[in-house]
Design an enzyme around this catalytic site. Structure first.
Site, mmCIF file in Angstrom:
data_model
loop_
_atom_site.group_PDB
_atom_site.id
_atom_site.type_symbol
_atom_site.label_atom_id
_atom_site.label_comp_id
_atom_site.label_asym_id
_atom_site.label_seq_id
_atom_site.Cartn_x
_atom_site.Cartn_y
_atom_site.Cartn_z
ATOM 1 N N ALA A 130 6.303 -12.597 -5.383
ATOM 2 C CA ALA A 130 6.502 -11.991 -4.069
ATOM 3 C C ALA A 130 5.810 -12.836 -3.011
ATOM 4 O O ALA A 130 5.201 -13.868 -3.309
ATOM 5 C CB ALA A 130 5.956 -10.559 -4.067
ATOM 6 N N LYS A 149 -2.555 -10.759 -11.399
ATOM 7 C CA LYS A 149 -1.945 -10.851 -10.071
ATOM 8 C C LYS A 149 -2.720 -11.880 -9.262
ATOM 9 O O LYS A 149 -3.910 -11.700 -8.990
ATOM 10 C CB LYS A 149 -1.981 -9.471 -9.389
ATOM 11 C CG LYS A 149 -1.275 -9.395 -8.052
ATOM 12 C CD LYS A 149 -1.306 -7.948 -7.541
ATOM 13 C CE LYS A 149 -0.602 -7.820 -6.200
ATOM 14 N NZ LYS A 149 -0.635 -6.416 -5.714
ATOM 15 N N ASP A 281 3.933 4.336 -2.183
ATOM 16 C CA ASP A 281 5.234 3.673 -2.362
ATOM 17 C C ASP A 281 5.780 3.941 -3.760
ATOM 18 O O ASP A 281 5.932 3.025 -4.578
ATOM 19 C CB ASP A 281 5.067 2.170 -2.130
ATOM 20 C CG ASP A 281 6.400 1.443 -2.009
ATOM 21 O OD1 ASP A 281 7.418 2.117 -1.745
ATOM 22 O OD2 ASP A 281 6.432 0.208 -2.175
#
Length: 562
Positions: A130, A149, A281
């Site tokens: 991303a 990550k 989210d």
């Protein structure tokens, strides 16, 4: 603004003009700032698209920072109209993965050790890439399966640079956009600045994960990944790898679907009304289905927090909507929001009454929550009431959750499932046996008010009888007029004094006494004093408004009002 910033502004301007926003750039003076007028043809696709779609395509073409801006704005229905929110919700990061050697360099720089000293192995193929970070599977030295990550190198500096440009463009837009709604363009950029820097800080996300893990510890149907603190930092986050299937791809029987939908409903209510911490989210990509119909939550970069007071207000709001009590709905929204000016509460209530009549024609089980929440937020924006961002984020999360539940089990009667939770919430808040219950707090406040009221009322009556009671009415326009008159009086006084000294100077020049080298001394003193007074008057005229209240008050020997 630096040269590279101007080049970035030119690049943004060309892309914006291609998407049909050239007129705004012209009005904002962007081309004038750049020193030349770019001739750009509007693309055929932009000519056919709505403003909201053109805005989404513009952000997508401008790169990672602007894509992230759109994604964050899509969670804030209080900032933009509903059609923009729906368009921005479709924005997806489309970036090339960073090379593995850059990932290793980032881990080494962040954790201070070589990768082989931290992990037994790292999968060279990323699970996801991303705009902010890239995710790889790995195995720790102890043999635990994890995901790592890793923040993209240079992304923080690029975002900071783009924020400088965005803030400059926002200030230009404010000068030409006639109606910017409750939030100004610079206000929206400030909100984005805060949100994006929270997302860039993986320590913040790790803290969110630990809080969720603690809250869901006694809920066997929910799995939260564990954080490996020794393998994490501000730019690297290592979490437990969870094997599961995305909820949108899971093959479930009808009975399994009903059970999973029930788990989602239970988790949502517990997060809102017990934990005060909810996932901001919860789209299908962030929820996995595990063996035994258990669920796992992923991606905790965006979370919402509801203090106890907000939870109680939310219960009242839901009840007011369910009872179609438009007056209560209007007053609750007005109270929790921050009106930008004095709102027309009667008009607000009448519009809400029409809205509830439109959306609640039959049973609550048939309510379209997406449209109802969207229209309520749009009404608040129309009446210039700033709804707290927590409620706006909750609106987006609730709509996403409801959509998942209906797709899983269309026959689900949300009212039937939600009623036990509503009864439990009301019993908890209004149970007299619990000192922390809402009823006991309300009674204590009322008892305190009832005890103080006679004394306060007696004091007011005594002051009224003795002539000590006074009412002060203040109006902003009257205050400004009063200060202007005071300033004018001071300027006139100084001008009259100057005129007097000028007349005296001419009389002195006509006399022969008190001369120095043939020049009348009194005349020169009169000219000097006249010039000083004229200078003081002119200075007051130019700057008196800027320092109005304090300056005038000092001249009059009064303390300025605060």
């Amino acid at each position: 603004m630096l040269l590279q910033d101007l080049n970035r502004v030119r690049q943004i301007g060309v892309i914006a003009a291609r998407h049909g926003f050239g007129e705004w750039l012209e009005r904002a003076g962007v081309w004038r700032l750049l020193g030349r007028r770019e001739k750009v043809e509007v693309s055929p696709e932009a000519k056919r698209a709505s403003t909201a779609r053109r805005f989404r395509m513009l952000l997508n073409d401008l790169g990672p920072t602007f894509v992230k801006l759109g994604q964050i704005l899509s969670t804030r229905a209080d900032l933009l109209p509903a059609e923009f929110i729906e368009e921005l919700a479709t924005l997806q990061d489309q970036v090339e993965p960073i090379p593995l050697e850059n990932v290793y360099a980032r881990i080494r720089e962040s954790l201070g050790r070589e990768v082989n000293e931290l992990f037994k192995e790292v999968d060279p193929q990323p699970l996801a890439a991303a705009s902010i970070a890239q995710v790889h599977r790995a195995v720790t030295l102890e043999g635990d399966e994890v995901v790592v990550k890793v923040q993209r190198p240079g992304i923080s500096e690029r975002i900071d640079s783009d924020l400088v440009v965005l803030r400059s463009l926002a200030k230009l837009l404010e000068a030409v956009v006639e109606e910017t709604g409750i939030y100004t363009p610079t206000g929206i950029i400030d909100e984005f600045d805060r949100a994006i820097h929270e997302e860039l800080d993986f320590v913040h996300e790790a803290s969110n994960i630990r809080a969720f893990l603690e809250n869901h510890r006694n809920r066997p149907y929910m799995k939260i990944p564990k954080v490996y603190a020794e393998l994490s930092s501000r730019t690297v986050l290592t979490m437990e790898f969870i094997r599961g299937v995305k909820i949108s791809q899971a093959e479930l029987s009808m009975e399994d679907r009903r059970e999973v939908a029930g788990h989602i409903m239970d988790a949502s209510f517990r997060q809102l009304f017990e934990d005060g911490l909810f996932h901001g989210d919860p789209h299908p990509g962030n929820i996995l289905v595990l063996e035994g119909n258990r669920l796992a939550l992923l991606d905790f970069g965006v979370v919402g927090r509801l203090p106890r007071a907000m939870q109680e207000t939310l219960v009242m709001l839901v009840l007011a909507v369910a009872l179609k009590d438009s007056d209560s709905v209007a007053r609750i929204l007005y109270r929790v929001g921050v009106p930008d000016a004095r709102a027309n509460l009667v008009g607000f209530r009448n519009d809400i009454e029409g809205l509830l009549g439109q959306h609640l024609p039959a049973t609550l089980g048939e309510v379209d929550a997406r449209s109802l929440m969207r229209d309520l937020l749009d009404l608040a924006v129309k009446y210039r009431i700033r709804i707290p961002k927590e409620y706006a984020l909750l609106s987006r999360a609730s709509v996403s959750t409801e959509g998942m539940m209906r797709s899983l089990y269309p026959e689900l009667n949300i009212l039937e499932v939600a009623m036990p939770y509503a009864k439990e919430l009301l019993a908890d808040r209004y149970d007299p046996s619990q000192l922390q219950g809402g009823l006991m707090r309300t009674l204590l406040r009322f008892q305190s008010l009832a005890a103080d009221l006679p004394t306060q009322l007696s004091q007011i009556l005594l002051d009224l009888e003795s002539g000590k009671f006074s009412v002060t009415v203040r109006a902003e326009q009257f205050d400004k007029l009063n200060e202007s008159l005071r300033s004018a009086a001071i300027v006139m006084f100084l001008g009259l004094c100057a005129c007097g000294f000028i007349v005296g100077a001419f009389i002195s020049f006509a006399q022969t006494q008190w001369q120095y080298h043939g020049v009348p001394v009194l005349g020169m003193m009169g000219v000097a004093l006249s010039a000083a007074l004229f200078g003081a008057s002119f200075t007051w005229y130019l700057f008196g408004k800027r320092f109005g209240k304090v300056s005038v008050s000092r001249w009059l020997g009064k303390k300025p009002r605060r």
